[in-house]
Design a protein around this motif. Sequence first.
Motif, PDB file in Angstrom:
ATOM      1  N   ALA A  30       0.739  -1.253   0.160  1.00  0.00           N
ATOM      2  CA  ALA A  30       0.057  -0.011  -0.224  1.00  0.00           C
ATOM      3  C   ALA A  30       0.637   1.479  -0.011  1.00  0.00           C
ATOM      4  O   ALA A  30       0.585   2.196  -0.561  1.00  0.00           O
ATOM      5  CB  ALA A  30      -0.916   0.069   1.128  1.00  0.00           C
ATOM      6  N   LYS A  31       1.873   1.201   0.456  1.00  0.00           N
ATOM      7  CA  LYS A  31       2.984   2.185   0.618  1.00  0.00           C
ATOM      8  C   LYS A  31       3.483   2.661  -0.792  1.00  0.00           C
ATOM      9  O   LYS A  31       3.847   3.801  -1.167  1.00  0.00           O
ATOM     10  CB  LYS A  31       3.847   2.156   1.591  1.00  0.00           C
ATOM     11  CG  LYS A  31       3.582   2.539   3.145  1.00  0.00           C
ATOM     12  CD  LYS A  31       4.729   2.001   3.945  1.00  0.00           C
ATOM     13  CE  LYS A  31       4.565   2.256   5.485  1.00  0.00           C
ATOM     14  NZ  LYS A  31       5.770   1.447   6.120  1.00  0.00           N
ATOM     15  N   ALA A  32       3.942   1.546  -1.329  1.00  0.00           N
ATOM     16  CA  ALA A  32       4.395   1.533  -2.822  1.00  0.00           C
ATOM     17  C   ALA A  32       3.418   1.734  -3.987  1.00  0.00           C
ATOM     18  O   ALA A  32       3.829   2.375  -4.808  1.00  0.00           O
ATOM     19  CB  ALA A  32       5.372   0.288  -2.960  1.00  0.00           C
ATOM     20  N   ARG A  33       2.474   1.195  -3.763  1.00  0.00           N
ATOM     21  CA  ARG A  33       1.285   1.258  -5.135  1.00  0.00           C
ATOM     22  C   ARG A  33       0.683   2.580  -5.158  1.00  0.00           C
ATOM     23  O   ARG A  33       0.118   3.235  -4.242  1.00  0.00           O
ATOM     24  CB  ARG A  33       0.304   0.332  -4.865  1.00  0.00           C
ATOM     25  CG  ARG A  33      -0.756   0.313  -5.895  1.00  0.00           C
ATOM     26  CD  ARG A  33      -0.305  -0.246  -7.280  1.00  0.00           C
ATOM     27  NE  ARG A  33      -1.291  -0.277  -8.284  1.00  0.00           N
ATOM     28  CZ  ARG A  33      -0.983  -0.435  -9.488  1.00  0.00           C
ATOM     29  NH1 ARG A  33       0.024  -0.220  -9.949  1.00  0.00           N
ATOM     30  NH2 ARG A  33      -2.224  -0.558 -10.453  1.00  0.00           N
ATOM     31  N   VAL A  34       0.996   3.322  -6.384  1.00  0.00           N
ATOM     32  CA  VAL A  34       0.389   4.757  -6.622  1.00  0.00           C
ATOM     33  C   VAL A  34      -0.519   4.606  -7.439  1.00  0.00           C
ATOM     34  O   VAL A  34      -0.550   4.134  -8.442  1.00  0.00           O
ATOM     35  CB  VAL A  34       1.892   5.528  -7.167  1.00  0.00           C
ATOM     36  CG1 VAL A  34       1.201   6.918  -7.484  1.00  0.00           C
ATOM     37  CG2 VAL A  34       2.720   5.802  -6.209  1.00  0.00           C
ATOM     38  N   VAL A  35      -1.685   5.167  -7.042  1.00  0.00           N
ATOM     39  CA  VAL A  35      -2.866   5.056  -7.956  1.00  0.00           C
ATOM     40  C   VAL A  35      -3.555   6.610  -8.005  1.00  0.00           C
ATOM     41  O   VAL A  35      -3.721   7.320  -6.954  1.00  0.00           O
ATOM     42  CB  VAL A  35      -4.080   4.211  -7.418  1.00  0.00           C
ATOM     43  CG1 VAL A  35      -5.345   4.334  -8.334  1.00  0.00           C
ATOM     44  CG2 VAL A  35      -3.545   2.753  -7.253  1.00  0.00           C
ATOM     45  N   TYR A  57      -4.842   6.560   1.174  1.00  0.00           N
ATOM     46  CA  TYR A  57      -6.351   6.716   1.070  1.00  0.00           C
ATOM     47  C   TYR A  57      -7.103   5.914   2.292  1.00  0.00           C
ATOM     48  O   TYR A  57      -6.679   4.848   2.810  1.00  0.00           O
ATOM     49  CB  TYR A  57      -6.980   5.975  -0.295  1.00  0.00           C
ATOM     50  CG  TYR A  57      -6.473   6.502  -1.350  1.00  0.00           C
ATOM     51  CD1 TYR A  57      -6.629   7.688  -1.777  1.00  0.00           C
ATOM     52  CD2 TYR A  57      -5.747   5.643  -2.481  1.00  0.00           C
ATOM     53  CE1 TYR A  57      -6.190   8.507  -3.013  1.00  0.00           C
ATOM     54  CE2 TYR A  57      -5.494   6.346  -3.640  1.00  0.00           C
ATOM     55  CZ  TYR A  57      -5.681   7.677  -3.914  1.00  0.00           C
ATOM     56  OH  TYR A  57      -5.306   8.308  -4.975  1.00  0.00           O
ATOM     57  N   GLN A  58      -8.109   6.818   2.858  1.00  0.00           N
ATOM     58  CA  GLN A  58      -8.649   6.363   4.139  1.00  0.00           C
ATOM     59  C   GLN A  58      -9.316   4.924   4.108  1.00  0.00           C
ATOM     60  O   GLN A  58      -9.278   4.156   4.982  1.00  0.00           O
ATOM     61  CB  GLN A  58      -9.327   7.407   4.943  1.00  0.00           C
ATOM     62  CG  GLN A  58      -8.659   8.651   5.118  1.00  0.00           C
ATOM     63  CD  GLN A  58      -9.384   9.621   5.964  1.00  0.00           C
ATOM     64  OE1 GLN A  58     -10.740   9.772   5.986  1.00  0.00           O
ATOM     65  NE2 GLN A  58      -8.673  10.763   6.338  1.00  0.00           N
ATOM     66  N   MET A  59     -10.030   4.807   2.957  1.00  0.00           N
ATOM     67  CA  MET A  59     -10.534   3.313   3.020  1.00  0.00           C
ATOM     68  C   MET A  59      -9.510   2.210   2.995  1.00  0.00           C
ATOM     69  O   MET A  59      -9.725   1.150   3.598  1.00  0.00           O
ATOM     70  CB  MET A  59     -11.445   3.310   1.685  1.00  0.00           C
ATOM     71  CG  MET A  59     -12.856   3.806   1.888  1.00  0.00           C
ATOM     72  SD  MET A  59     -13.948   3.608   0.524  1.00  0.00           S
ATOM     73  CE  MET A  59     -13.520   5.244  -0.379  1.00  0.00           C
ATOM     74  N   ILE A  60      -8.309   2.349   2.584  1.00  0.00           N
ATOM     75  CA  ILE A  60      -7.167   1.649   2.527  1.00  0.00           C
ATOM     76  C   ILE A  60      -6.777   1.527   3.991  1.00  0.00           C
ATOM     77  O   ILE A  60      -6.414   0.205   4.472  1.00  0.00           O
ATOM     78  CB  ILE A  60      -6.195   1.749   1.692  1.00  0.00           C
ATOM     79  CG1 ILE A  60      -6.494   1.801  -0.019  1.00  0.00           C
ATOM     80  CG2 ILE A  60      -4.927   0.795   1.726  1.00  0.00           C
ATOM     81  CD1 ILE A  60      -6.844   0.328  -0.558  1.00  0.00           C
TER      82      ILE A  60
END
Length: 393
Positions: A266-271, A279-282
């Motif tokens: 999640a820290k590495a994946r840029v969307v 993102y708060q849902m993550i």
Amino acid sequence: MSFSLPPEAVQWRDKARHFVDSELKPFELEAEMNEGRIPESARKAHEKACIAMGLTLMDVPKARGGLALPILTQVAIVEQFGRVTNALGWCYGEAQGWMFEAFDDDQIARIVMPVTRGEMHLCYAITEENAGSDPGAISTTARRQGDSYFISGEKWHVTSHNLASHMVVQAKLTDGAHVGEHCLFICPAGAPGVSIVRSPAYAHNYNHHHPILRFDKVEIPARDRIGAEGDGMGFTHSWFRRERLLIAARCCGAMARLIEDATEFAKARVVSGQPIADYQMIQAMLADSVLDLHAARLLTYEAAAAHDRGEDLKALHGRCSIAKLFASEAAFRVADRAVQIFGGRGYMRENVAERFLREVRVDRIWEGTSEIQRLIIARSLLKRGLEGTIGSN
Ligand SMILES: Cc1cc2nc3c(=O)[nH]c(=O)nc-3n(C[C@H](O)[C@H](O)[C@H](O)COP(=O)(O)OP(=O)(O)OC[C@H]3O[C@@H](n4cnc5c(N)ncnc54)[C@H](O)[C@@H]3O)c2cc1C
């Protein structure tokens, strides 16, 4: 309630974690793509390393040359083996404490101690087509004739039979003073009269198969009966307690691995220009997963510590059910969230979350389903009250 592991448990935990991460983890993909198989030389090397570490002696009494580690330490060790998929963590045989009460000296020398040296491997044949949650309903029989018993019946889901030298088989006595009662027997895995009906495929890719076995008048010498006639059900309770606690521990290991890997991703994946970790849902999925792990670990460690404090065995039965129920359900939630965080990658078999989502599902089924654990907990509450079930603070 806070909980910290004693220094000795921390040392064991760190040693086990190092072994699991550096020696077992690298084989996960190979195992997944080859129906659980890894090179035989690697499998043997893993077992040898675990024996050298002393893991096969962790629950063996000191009087028998074992380590008799506190249950809390054992739980902290086994938790680390839950960090890997494809049952790579099942790489050493366990001589369990209850065996030293159930087996006689001759059986301990012939069967149990060789397990600690990797010379013999056990599997357990209890469940049948019409007897799973209710083992009292088994129809496999043991007929006494002279100095032997003859076992007839069919057993389902006999895990690790393909790798085992011996089985522990549960059967009902057909005659004598204990007619209709249960008895456990030690039976060579390939004894004359034992045949494989079929070996079904399951959701996971494990090198440990779960065949359906037929027993056709399989002769077992009386010296291979475990305990006295009619003792069978009592022994299965002791091993259920241990197995349930260790399942909870392995589920904690799986959750820790999933949270670590999903957080890193999640820290590495840029969307849309931002790491998805922003993102708060993550974040909510990560936070709920931390909550699940933390609660499961506290329940599991506390149930283990209650064993070490020598608390009442019947109450401990309920505590192990609480730990197993919560940890196995939590592990599935955590695996499901991890798949979601990884997105499309999370649905690929090469991804740890995809594998764990399939693998931890069975933790809600074996060694007593979630429904059976709930019944045990409710019965404990009704019999012993709330304090008698979970303690007073
Ligand atoms: C991969 C795998 C490996 C296994 N390995 C072994 C092994 O090595 N040795 C061995 O002996 N067994 C083994 N088992 C068997 C396992 O322990 C049983 O599958 C389990 O105990 C459930 O029994 P069952 O499958 O017959 O389900 P059932 O007992 O038929 O239950 C079906 C459903 O009914 C529910 N149910 C049953 N009774 C009640 C009730 N009173 N109240 C509410 N709901 C209820 C259950 O929770 C479940 O949801 C293994 C199973 C699997 C899947």
